[in-house]
Design a protein around this motif. Structure first.
Motif, mmCIF file in Angstrom:
data_model
loop_
_atom_site.group_PDB
_atom_site.id
_atom_site.type_symbol
_atom_site.label_atom_id
_atom_site.label_comp_id
_atom_site.label_asym_id
_atom_site.label_seq_id
_atom_site.Cartn_x
_atom_site.Cartn_y
_atom_site.Cartn_z
ATOM 1 N N LEU A 38 11.995 14.049 -2.748
ATOM 2 C CA LEU A 38 12.188 12.875 -1.888
ATOM 3 C C LEU A 38 12.274 13.293 -0.414
ATOM 4 C CD1 LEU A 38 12.620 9.836 -1.658
ATOM 5 C CD2 LEU A 38 15.070 10.204 -2.051
ATOM 6 N N ALA A 39 12.929 14.423 -0.148
ATOM 7 C CA ALA A 39 13.057 14.900 1.236
ATOM 8 C C ALA A 39 11.681 15.117 1.857
ATOM 9 C CB ALA A 39 13.881 16.191 1.269
ATOM 10 N N LEU A 40 10.793 15.806 1.125
ATOM 11 C CA LEU A 40 9.441 16.061 1.645
ATOM 12 C C LEU A 40 8.680 14.755 1.861
ATOM 13 C CD1 LEU A 40 8.454 19.155 -0.531
ATOM 14 C CD2 LEU A 40 8.683 19.118 1.974
ATOM 15 N N ALA A 41 8.846 13.822 0.912
ATOM 16 C CA ALA A 41 8.128 12.544 1.029
ATOM 17 C C ALA A 41 8.561 11.789 2.282
ATOM 18 C CB ALA A 41 8.370 11.706 -0.221
ATOM 19 N N LEU A 42 9.865 11.768 2.553
ATOM 20 C CA LEU A 42 10.346 11.015 3.722
ATOM 21 C C LEU A 42 10.007 11.738 5.018
ATOM 22 C CD1 LEU A 42 13.762 9.592 2.444
ATOM 23 C CD2 LEU A 42 11.440 8.680 2.217
ATOM 24 N N GLU A 43 10.021 13.070 4.995
ATOM 25 C CA GLU A 43 9.593 13.826 6.177
ATOM 26 C C GLU A 43 8.125 13.563 6.479
ATOM 27 O OE1 GLU A 43 12.663 17.650 6.206
ATOM 28 O OE2 GLU A 43 10.742 17.813 5.178
ATOM 29 N N GLY A 44 7.324 13.427 5.434
ATOM 30 C CA GLY A 44 5.905 13.124 5.604
ATOM 31 C C GLY A 44 5.689 11.797 6.330
ATOM 32 N N ARG A 45 6.697 10.931 6.245
ATOM 33 C CA ARG A 45 6.636 9.640 6.926
ATOM 34 C C ARG A 45 7.252 9.688 8.316
ATOM 35 N NH1 ARG A 45 6.723 4.191 4.248
ATOM 36 N NH2 ARG A 45 4.690 4.490 3.325
ATOM 37 N N GLY A 46 7.711 10.877 8.721
ATOM 38 C CA GLY A 46 8.261 11.008 10.066
ATOM 39 C C GLY A 46 9.771 10.902 10.154
ATOM 40 N N ALA A 47 10.446 10.775 9.012
ATOM 41 C CA ALA A 47 11.914 10.712 9.057
ATOM 42 C C ALA A 47 12.489 12.113 9.244
ATOM 43 C CB ALA A 47 12.451 10.092 7.779
ATOM 44 N N ARG A 48 13.679 12.193 9.825
ATOM 45 C CA ARG A 48 14.386 13.477 9.887
ATOM 46 C C ARG A 48 15.362 13.526 8.731
ATOM 47 N NH1 ARG A 48 16.880 14.336 15.514
ATOM 48 N NH2 ARG A 48 17.915 15.977 14.349
ATOM 49 N N VAL A 49 15.247 14.586 7.944
ATOM 50 C CA VAL A 49 16.000 14.643 6.684
ATOM 51 C C VAL A 49 16.929 15.849 6.662
ATOM 52 C CG1 VAL A 49 15.829 14.811 4.174
ATOM 53 C CG2 VAL A 49 14.092 13.522 5.448
ATOM 54 N N ILE A 50 18.176 15.604 6.285
ATOM 55 C CA ILE A 50 19.119 16.695 6.003
ATOM 56 C C ILE A 50 19.254 16.795 4.489
ATOM 57 C CG2 ILE A 50 21.501 17.501 6.253
ATOM 58 C CD1 ILE A 50 21.619 15.784 8.832
ATOM 59 N N ARG A 51 18.993 18.013 3.966
ATOM 60 C CA ARG A 51 19.159 18.258 2.522
ATOM 61 C C ARG A 51 20.549 18.847 2.337
ATOM 62 N NH1 ARG A 51 14.147 19.115 4.330
ATOM 63 N NH2 ARG A 51 12.311 19.075 2.980
ATOM 64 N N TYR A 52 21.396 18.137 1.544
ATOM 65 C CA TYR A 52 22.775 18.587 1.394
ATOM 66 C C TYR A 52 23.116 18.910 -0.058
ATOM 67 C CZ TYR A 52 27.871 18.400 1.066
ATOM 68 O OH TYR A 52 29.177 18.698 0.777
ATOM 69 N N GLY A 53 23.750 20.054 -0.261
ATOM 70 C CA GLY A 53 24.261 20.415 -1.586
ATOM 71 C C GLY A 53 25.518 21.237 -1.420
ATOM 72 N N ALA A 54 26.615 20.827 -2.052
ATOM 73 C CA ALA A 54 27.892 21.532 -1.878
ATOM 74 C C ALA A 54 27.846 22.931 -2.482
ATOM 75 C CB ALA A 54 29.029 20.714 -2.507
ATOM 76 N N ASP A 55 27.096 23.080 -3.580
ATOM 77 C CA ASP A 55 27.015 24.375 -4.267
ATOM 78 C C ASP A 55 25.688 25.066 -3.953
ATOM 79 O OD1 ASP A 55 29.491 24.149 -5.422
ATOM 80 O OD2 ASP A 55 28.753 23.472 -7.374
ATOM 81 N N PRO A 56 25.657 26.404 -4.041
ATOM 82 C CA PRO A 56 24.406 27.115 -3.762
ATOM 83 C C PRO A 56 23.312 26.827 -4.790
ATOM 84 C CG PRO A 56 26.166 28.644 -4.408
ATOM 85 C CD PRO A 56 26.782 27.294 -4.316
ATOM 86 N N VAL A 57 22.068 27.053 -4.383
ATOM 87 C CA VAL A 57 20.912 26.882 -5.270
ATOM 88 C C VAL A 57 20.868 28.078 -6.227
ATOM 89 C CG1 VAL A 57 18.394 26.752 -5.360
ATOM 90 C CG2 VAL A 57 19.639 25.652 -3.485
ATOM 91 N N PRO A 58 20.871 27.845 -7.552
ATOM 92 C CA PRO A 58 20.782 28.997 -8.463
ATOM 93 C C PRO A 58 19.439 29.711 -8.281
ATOM 94 C CG PRO A 58 20.745 26.918 -9.691
ATOM 95 C CD PRO A 58 20.973 26.573 -8.250
ATOM 96 N N PRO A 59 19.415 31.044 -8.463
ATOM 97 C CA PRO A 59 18.203 31.823 -8.181
ATOM 98 C C PRO A 59 16.944 31.280 -8.870
ATOM 99 C CG PRO A 59 20.046 33.288 -8.645
ATOM 100 C CD PRO A 59 20.552 31.897 -8.874
ATOM 101 N N TYR A 60 17.058 30.797 -10.110
ATOM 102 C CA TYR A 60 15.843 30.364 -10.823
ATOM 103 C C TYR A 60 15.234 29.091 -10.245
ATOM 104 C CZ TYR A 60 18.099 26.542 -13.470
ATOM 105 O OH TYR A 60 18.730 25.375 -13.818
ATOM 106 N N LEU A 61 15.972 28.430 -9.320
ATOM 107 C CA LEU A 61 15.426 27.209 -8.712
ATOM 108 C C LEU A 61 15.017 27.410 -7.252
ATOM 109 C CD1 LEU A 61 17.853 24.558 -10.242
ATOM 110 C CD2 LEU A 61 15.445 24.952 -10.823
ATOM 111 N N GLN A 62 15.133 28.668 -6.773
ATOM 112 C CA GLN A 62 14.808 28.917 -5.371
ATOM 113 C C GLN A 62 13.313 28.807 -5.078
ATOM 114 O OE1 GLN A 62 17.020 32.517 -4.635
ATOM 115 N NE2 GLN A 62 18.958 31.390 -4.475
ATOM 116 N N PHE A 63 12.491 28.717 -6.141
ATOM 117 C CA PHE A 63 11.042 28.554 -5.918
ATOM 118 C C PHE A 63 10.682 27.134 -5.499
ATOM 119 C CE2 PHE A 63 9.183 25.981 -9.368
ATOM 120 C CZ PHE A 63 10.281 25.834 -10.200
ATOM 121 N N LEU A 64 11.602 26.189 -5.686
ATOM 122 C CA LEU A 64 11.274 24.798 -5.358
ATOM 123 C C LEU A 64 11.052 24.653 -3.850
ATOM 124 C CD1 LEU A 64 13.835 22.925 -7.660
ATOM 125 C CD2 LEU A 64 11.338 23.000 -7.934
#
Ligand SMILES: [Mn+2]
Length: 328
Positions: A38-64
């Motif tokens: 969703l973040a990429l989609a809204l940025e594609g429309r010109g919005a400024r997006v902050i991606r927030y997550g309280a916990d770190p990204v687990p290593p197996y998902l860092q490819f996203l």
């Protein structure tokens, strides 16, 4: 989930120039896939997006795509719009959740049976496989064609939450959405390899420990495994390394409920519940302050492990009896 609700959500999102998007703590592929897509989609429309997550990204998902742009601190001033994904209640966002409600507008987009309304606009479809599938539908309503990066994010979330398109939440609509994401550039083999064939040795050892220490109740209709904190440190495993263990417990034939209990460093016990369909584990979890779906739910209860286990087994029996009484 009505087309009207989707249209209303699109309208509110289209108006916003600055957006903060958040997902739940201990993020999984659906939380991060829906957030990053969703973040990429809204940025594609010109919005400024902050991606927030309280916990770190687990290593197996860092490819996203965009995973490295997630921040764990809220900005001093919130954007006008906050979107919360894959959370059955605002508090799943983490300790800062109440601050998010100060935004001018909050939209919560989800696929769980929804928890309490805190004044946010709720876009939820309990029949959808995943939050990522709901985001896919939102993008259609907004007429945003997914780029390969967006498709990769959403496909990963759908693949994981649908149990590789094998759980009961997999519908023809799920598969059609997945197919359209592959058309848009998602790579099924590469995504599956990243999600399922990138385990650390510690993860596999933890799985081995959990499976070789499993217990059973009620002639094997309830199976459980309980992992003490000490096992994590001895093996060198993290708490996120329990991901997927419960599926092996559920795979035993003739079980009704599978439970995985893990002791946290604070002495609490995290509980994952899976059901073959005869017992509503969402009701079991809800009775203990948790939540989820009828066939996959979770909660946190006080330790120590043996007491937590007895409490859970009793709660499962009680729920089974209540449902049997209803059927009579
Ligand atoms: Mn999900």
């Amino acid at each position: 989930l009505s087309p009207k609700t989707l249209r209303e959500a699109s309208r509110r999102i289209e108006l916003a120039r600055r957006v903060l998007i958040a997902a739940h703590i201990q993020p999984d592929a659906d939380a991060l896939g829906s957030l990053l897509g969703l973040a990429l989609a809204l940025e594609g429309r010109g919005a400024r997006v902050i991606r927030y997550g309280a916990d770190p990204v687990p290593p197996y998902l860092q490819f996203l795509p965009g995973a490295n742009r997630i921040v764990s601190q809220l900005p001093p001033r919130l954007p006008e719009l906050v979107i919360v994904l894959d959370c059955d209640g605002m508090d799943r966002v983490g300790p800062q959740w109440e601050r998010l409600l100060a935004a001018r507008e909050v939209i919560r987009l989800d696929h769980h049976v929804t928890g309490e309304d805190r004044g946010e606009f709720i876009v939820a479809d309990p029949a959808a496989s995943s939050a990522s599938e709901v985001v896919g539908r939102l993008l259609r309503a907004m007429k945003i064609p997914p780029t390969p990066e967006i498709a990769t994010c959403l496909y990963a979330g759908m693949l994981m939450d649908s149990g590789r398109f094998g759980y009961s939440n997999t519908t023809a609509a799920t598969l059609r959405m997945a197919a359209s994401l592959v058309d848009a550039g998602a790579d099924p083999w590469r995504t599956a390899r990243r999600l399922y064939e990138a385990k650390t040795e510690a993860q596999v050892r933890l799985l081995g420990w959990a499976l070789s220490h499993l217990g059973r109740e009620d002639e094997g209709r309830i199976v459980w495994s309980a992992v003490p904190q000490g096992v994590f440190s001895r093996i060198g495993a993290q708490k996120a390394d329990t991901e997927g263990i419960i599926d092996h417990l559920r795979a035993i034939q003739d079980i009704e409920v599978a439970m995985l209990l893990t002791e946290t460093a604070e002495g609490q016990v995290r509980v994952s519940l899976r059901s073959r369909g005869t017992v509503d584990v969402a009701a079991v979890a809800a009775a203990l302050g948790g939540g989820g779906h009828a066939q996959a739910a979770g909660c946190t209860v006080p330790g120590p492990l043996p007491a937590a286990r007895r409490r859970l087994v009793a709660a499962v029996r009680q729920q089974r009896d209540a449902q049997t009484a209803l059927r009579r």
